[in-house]
Design an enzyme around this catalytic site. Structure first.
Site, mmCIF file in Angstrom:
data_model
loop_
_atom_site.group_PDB
_atom_site.id
_atom_site.type_symbol
_atom_site.label_atom_id
_atom_site.label_comp_id
_atom_site.label_asym_id
_atom_site.label_seq_id
_atom_site.Cartn_x
_atom_site.Cartn_y
_atom_site.Cartn_z
ATOM 1 N N TYR A 141 -8.212 -1.310 2.321
ATOM 2 C CA TYR A 141 -7.794 -2.699 2.514
ATOM 3 C C TYR A 141 -7.087 -2.893 3.852
ATOM 4 O O TYR A 141 -6.577 -1.959 4.461
ATOM 5 C CB TYR A 141 -6.830 -3.120 1.395
ATOM 6 N N PHE A 151 0.040 -6.690 8.323
ATOM 7 C CA PHE A 151 1.300 -6.136 7.810
ATOM 8 C C PHE A 151 1.100 -4.809 7.082
ATOM 9 O O PHE A 151 2.050 -4.066 6.872
ATOM 10 C CB PHE A 151 2.015 -7.143 6.901
ATOM 11 N N ASP A 152 -0.149 -4.516 6.702
ATOM 12 C CA ASP A 152 -0.407 -3.249 6.019
ATOM 13 C C ASP A 152 -1.901 -2.984 5.995
ATOM 14 O O ASP A 152 -2.703 -3.919 5.975
ATOM 15 C CB ASP A 152 0.128 -3.304 4.580
ATOM 16 N N ILE A 177 0.348 -6.383 -6.789
ATOM 17 C CA ILE A 177 0.583 -7.817 -6.968
ATOM 18 C C ILE A 177 -0.484 -8.420 -7.883
ATOM 19 O O ILE A 177 -1.602 -7.905 -7.980
ATOM 20 C CB ILE A 177 0.611 -8.561 -5.618
ATOM 21 N N TYR A 203 4.025 -12.202 -3.194
ATOM 22 C CA TYR A 203 5.430 -11.780 -3.221
ATOM 23 C C TYR A 203 6.402 -12.946 -3.417
ATOM 24 O O TYR A 203 7.608 -12.772 -3.290
ATOM 25 C CB TYR A 203 5.765 -11.007 -1.946
ATOM 26 N N PHE A 220 -6.298 -10.631 2.438
ATOM 27 C CA PHE A 220 -6.695 -9.226 2.369
ATOM 28 C C PHE A 220 -8.204 -9.084 2.522
ATOM 29 O O PHE A 220 -8.967 -9.916 2.023
ATOM 30 C CB PHE A 220 -6.309 -8.608 1.017
#
Length: 228
Positions: A141, A151-152, A177, A203, A220
């Site tokens: 991902y 961010f990731d 999540i 979040y 994502f």
């Protein structure tokens, strides 16, 4: 121009675009979001709320996007989801629910819950191997904010010369999540999809500082590579 795309006429003259009393930034954002393809909006960081995009981009940048759209002719295809659908901004209609037992009422409300995510399939999977709640799945991902900030991700290894490893977890068991738990249960092995998840299923109001601010809609790109 892509087959099935609709060409919009230029609604604004050069004088209207450059005049202080002419077209506003919000007018430009609204036109682009209503007429450009979803891919054009993503490539030019135009996906998001009208207010946020107008605040983030200068008028010169929006004029450049406007001119680029007509040069590339990358208009919205007929039948392509509009941006409000992609961002999952669904208008809920309230209904009167018969007052039976509290338990049945709660079950009815739950069944009518509007999903707080949308999925755009980028590559189809095998259509057969679909995970069930409790299955351990593996996926690659990349996570981004609406402005395009990553961010990731686990597509590229953080360690030099080490092969990237997929994320493994039990789906539907609150280990990730809610947007992921729900969306990945709809994917089949090998499928690659873009997930746009609203704050309520991401979040929420608190965010996940320092990388994810409060009330953030997350985007994502997820590839389901294995189901155990």
């Amino acid at each position: 121009m892509a087959e099935g795309a609709t060409t919009a006429a230029r609604p604004y003259t050069d004088e209207q675009l450059t005049s202080d009393d002419g077209v506003s930034k919000k007018d430009l954002v609204k036109f682009l979001q209503e007429n450009a393809s979803i891919q054009f909006l993503a490539d030019n960081k135009l996906k998001g709320t009208l207010k946020n995009i107008a605040k983030m981009k200068t008028k010169d940048a929006l004029i450049a996007d406007y001119n680029k759209l007509f040069e590339s002719k990358d208009f919205r295809k007929e039948g392509e989801d509009d941006l409000s659908t992609v961002l999952g901004k669904v208008t809920e209609k309230t209904e009167k629910v018969p007052l039976t037992s509290q338990k049945s009422k709660e079950a009815d409300v739950k069944s009518k819950e509007v999903p707080k995510y949308t999925k755009l399939v980028l590559r189809k999977g095998d259509g057969k191997s679909i995970p069930r709640k409790g299955d351990t799945i593996s996926c690659f991902y990349t996570g981004k904010l609406q402005d395009g900030t990553v961010f990731d991700q686990n597509v590229v290894s953080e360690r030099k010369f080490k092969k990237a490893q997929p994320l493994r977890f039990k789906v539907g068991k609150n280990q990730v999540i809610k947007g992921w738990d729900e969306a990945l249960l709809t994917m089949s092995s090998g499928e690659k999809a873009q997930l746009v998840i609203e704050p309520e299923w991401a979040y929420g109001k608190k965010g996940h500082e320092p990388k994810i601010p409060p009330n953030a809609t997350l985007i994502f790109e997820v590839e389901l590579v294995g189901i155990d």
